[in-house]
Design a protein around this motif. Sequence first.
Motif, PDB file in Angstrom:
ATOM      1  N   ASN A   1       0.807  -1.298  -0.162  1.00  0.00           N
ATOM      2  CA  ASN A   1       0.040   0.135  -0.201  1.00  0.00           C
ATOM      3  C   ASN A   1       0.772   1.203   0.015  1.00  0.00           C
ATOM      4  OD1 ASN A   1      -2.799  -1.177   0.280  1.00  0.00           O
ATOM      5  ND2 ASN A   1      -1.744  -2.199   2.294  1.00  0.00           N
ATOM      6  N   ARG A   2       1.935   1.314  -0.778  1.00  0.00           N
ATOM      7  CA  ARG A   2       2.796   2.254  -0.700  1.00  0.00           C
ATOM      8  C   ARG A   2       3.247   3.002  -2.034  1.00  0.00           C
ATOM      9  NH1 ARG A   2       7.498   0.680   3.831  1.00  0.00           N
ATOM     10  NH2 ARG A   2       6.097   0.135   5.442  1.00  0.00           N
ATOM     11  N   ALA A   3       2.383   2.404  -2.996  1.00  0.00           N
ATOM     12  CA  ALA A   3       2.615   2.771  -4.206  1.00  0.00           C
ATOM     13  C   ALA A   3       1.996   4.219  -4.587  1.00  0.00           C
ATOM     14  CB  ALA A   3       1.709   2.179  -5.438  1.00  0.00           C
ATOM     15  N   GLY A   4       2.729   4.961  -5.499  1.00  0.00           N
ATOM     16  CA  GLY A   4       2.431   6.470  -5.368  1.00  0.00           C
ATOM     17  C   GLY A   4       3.111   7.164  -4.542  1.00  0.00           C
ATOM     18  N   GLU A   5       3.988   7.001  -3.645  1.00  0.00           N
ATOM     19  CA  GLU A   5       4.672   7.841  -2.768  1.00  0.00           C
ATOM     20  C   GLU A   5       5.730   8.793  -3.422  1.00  0.00           C
ATOM     21  OE1 GLU A   5       4.279   8.451   0.508  1.00  0.00           O
ATOM     22  OE2 GLU A   5       2.415   7.277   0.602  1.00  0.00           O
ATOM     23  N   PHE A   6       5.281   9.603  -4.303  1.00  0.00           N
ATOM     24  CA  PHE A   6       6.077  10.298  -5.185  1.00  0.00           C
ATOM     25  C   PHE A   6       7.112  11.454  -4.272  1.00  0.00           C
ATOM     26  CE2 PHE A   6       2.305  10.264  -8.214  1.00  0.00           C
ATOM     27  CZ  PHE A   6       2.624   8.996  -8.458  1.00  0.00           C
ATOM     28  N   GLY A   7       6.690  11.690  -2.957  1.00  0.00           N
ATOM     29  CA  GLY A   7       7.466  12.593  -2.187  1.00  0.00           C
ATOM     30  C   GLY A   7       8.825  11.678  -2.048  1.00  0.00           C
ATOM     31  N   CYS A   8       9.059  10.532  -1.987  1.00  0.00           N
ATOM     32  CA  CYS A   8      10.067   9.667  -1.767  1.00  0.00           C
ATOM     33  C   CYS A   8      11.291   9.839  -3.038  1.00  0.00           C
ATOM     34  CB  CYS A   8       9.902   8.349  -1.690  1.00  0.00           C
ATOM     35  SG  CYS A   8       8.959   7.945  -0.125  1.00  0.00           S
ATOM     36  N   LEU A   9      10.878  10.275  -4.224  1.00  0.00           N
ATOM     37  CA  LEU A   9      11.622  10.512  -5.387  1.00  0.00           C
ATOM     38  C   LEU A   9      12.594  11.224  -5.087  1.00  0.00           C
ATOM     39  CD1 LEU A   9       8.871  10.550  -8.021  1.00  0.00           C
ATOM     40  CD2 LEU A   9      10.421   8.601  -7.579  1.00  0.00           C
ATOM     41  N   LEU A  10      13.667  11.382  -5.723  1.00  0.00           N
ATOM     42  CA  LEU A  10      15.090  12.008  -5.557  1.00  0.00           C
ATOM     43  C   LEU A  10      15.158  13.121  -6.550  1.00  0.00           C
ATOM     44  CD1 LEU A  10      17.822   9.307  -4.983  1.00  0.00           C
ATOM     45  CD2 LEU A  10      16.704  10.589  -3.145  1.00  0.00           C
ATOM     46  N   THR A  11      15.507  14.316  -5.942  1.00  0.00           N
ATOM     47  CA  THR A  11      15.578  15.501  -6.972  1.00  0.00           C
ATOM     48  C   THR A  11      17.044  15.655  -7.045  1.00  0.00           C
ATOM     49  OG1 THR A  11      15.732  16.946  -5.033  1.00  0.00           O
ATOM     50  CG2 THR A  11      13.453  16.440  -6.168  1.00  0.00           C
TER      51      THR A  11
ATOM     52  N   ALA B   1      16.808  11.759   3.045  1.00  0.00           N
ATOM     53  CA  ALA B   1      15.781  12.620   2.996  1.00  0.00           C
ATOM     54  C   ALA B   1      15.728  14.229   2.431  1.00  0.00           C
ATOM     55  CB  ALA B   1      15.173  12.785   4.562  1.00  0.00           C
ATOM     56  N   PRO B   2      16.842  14.841   2.685  1.00  0.00           N
ATOM     57  CA  PRO B   2      16.881  16.056   2.103  1.00  0.00           C
ATOM     58  C   PRO B   2      17.031  16.203   0.646  1.00  0.00           C
ATOM     59  CG  PRO B   2      18.569  15.771   3.824  1.00  0.00           C
ATOM     60  CD  PRO B   2      17.916  14.413   3.373  1.00  0.00           C
ATOM     61  N   HIS B   3      17.087  14.909  -0.156  1.00  0.00           N
ATOM     62  CA  HIS B   3      17.250  15.136  -1.339  1.00  0.00           C
ATOM     63  C   HIS B   3      16.072  14.674  -2.202  1.00  0.00           C
ATOM     64  CE1 HIS B   3      21.643  15.600  -1.444  1.00  0.00           C
ATOM     65  NE2 HIS B   3      21.541  14.868  -0.174  1.00  0.00           N
ATOM     66  N   THR B   4      14.881  14.452  -1.357  1.00  0.00           N
ATOM     67  CA  THR B   4      13.573  13.968  -1.878  1.00  0.00           C
ATOM     68  C   THR B   4      12.710  15.082  -2.260  1.00  0.00           C
ATOM     69  OG1 THR B   4      12.630  13.845  -0.001  1.00  0.00           O
ATOM     70  CG2 THR B   4      13.988  11.766  -0.491  1.00  0.00           C
ATOM     71  N   MET B   5      11.553  14.665  -3.242  1.00  0.00           N
ATOM     72  CA  MET B   5      10.610  15.631  -3.376  1.00  0.00           C
ATOM     73  C   MET B   5       9.810  16.245  -2.090  1.00  0.00           C
ATOM     74  SD  MET B   5       9.566  16.386  -6.707  1.00  0.00           S
ATOM     75  CE  MET B   5       7.830  16.317  -6.574  1.00  0.00           C
ATOM     76  N   GLY B   6       9.898  15.246  -1.298  1.00  0.00           N
ATOM     77  CA  GLY B   6       9.017  15.684   0.061  1.00  0.00           C
ATOM     78  C   GLY B   6       9.745  16.631   0.786  1.00  0.00           C
ATOM     79  N   ALA B   7      10.997  16.684   0.577  1.00  0.00           N
ATOM     80  CA  ALA B   7      11.879  17.758   1.269  1.00  0.00           C
ATOM     81  C   ALA B   7      11.981  18.935   0.405  1.00  0.00           C
ATOM     82  CB  ALA B   7      13.135  17.309   1.757  1.00  0.00           C
ATOM     83  N   ARG B   8      11.621  18.904  -0.777  1.00  0.00           N
ATOM     84  CA  ARG B   8      12.181  20.004  -1.603  1.00  0.00           C
ATOM     85  C   ARG B   8      10.824  20.695  -2.406  1.00  0.00           C
ATOM     86  NH1 ARG B   8      16.760  22.380  -1.610  1.00  0.00           N
ATOM     87  NH2 ARG B   8      16.204  23.037  -3.728  1.00  0.00           N
ATOM     88  N   CYS B   9       9.587  19.917  -2.465  1.00  0.00           N
ATOM     89  CA  CYS B   9       8.409  20.393  -3.249  1.00  0.00           C
ATOM     90  C   CYS B   9       7.400  20.525  -2.435  1.00  0.00           C
ATOM     91  CB  CYS B   9       8.504  19.676  -4.532  1.00  0.00           C
ATOM     92  SG  CYS B   9       9.609  19.500  -5.626  1.00  0.00           S
TER      93      CYS B   9
END
Length: 294
Positions: free
Chosen positions: A148-158, A167-175
């Motif tokens: 049940n974790r599909a779609g966690e786009f915040g975990c994608l790396l920027t 963590a500081p390099h993820t979408m969740g930390a940047r966007c």
Amino acid sequence: MDIAAFDIGGTSLKMGITNAQGKILKSDSVDIAGQPREKILQEIMNWLKSNSPCAGIAVSTPGYVDSETGFITMGGTIPEFDDFHLKQWLEEKTSLPTSVENDAHCALLAEHWLGKAKQLNDFLMLTIGTGLGGAAFCNGALIRGNRNRAGEFGCLLTSRPKDSDIAPHTMGARCTMTALRENYCQRTKKSTDEISGKDVFDAFDNDDADARKVVDEFYDDLSACLYNLASVFDPQTIFIGGGITERESFLDELAGHLEKYDIDIRIETATYGNDSGMLGASCHFLQTQQVSEK
């Protein structure tokens, strides 16, 4: 059929009464920023007592949610919801059938049920707020994943991490609006308690150099994410929800940063804004009722 619908967010709890046609009959909200789990649950119970009778309860909440059991493995922006049987708790307290679903999934379901995605078989939903959520609808079905974790786009790396602190390099930390405020405050030495996302964009509109820097970085990171998502899923449309979409120039500004990627995919804002969570939760409730009646 009247449904008591709740959208639990990082800073507010939205409460409403909806019907089976997706109409919101009544709604309200309360600030829950920093509040313990017991306080949030009490607000839900107070609303239910003041708005009975209802046929059932529909909940949208952040984190990893088992949509069948209503068990929250990880509460996302609400850590006190970690390892919590929310569906079971509500059904024991009220004796009403209850459904619990991830908030980004709810936003997607609302769009497919009532919004601009009614006729779409392949589309994505990206929600930008206190945190960043996502959901994918592929080949006519919502994708949930093995855990049940599909779609966690915040975990994608920027960007590429140089050590184990990812963590500081993820979408969740940047966007997210949280990140936007924090980045602006770091540059200006202001407190995040006194700066909102709107304040940062107001400063951007007034040609403030610090605001222009952090907003441009925000759009650059978001554009890179959309490029990656478009490449992986090949959707018909990517919908974006959250408070930022209330900004009239949002899509135009984003399009300017997306130009270099040459993405041949439509980018749209979510249809129902802050009501998406409650409507999508109601949609999920109706789906679970149909299954249980078979």
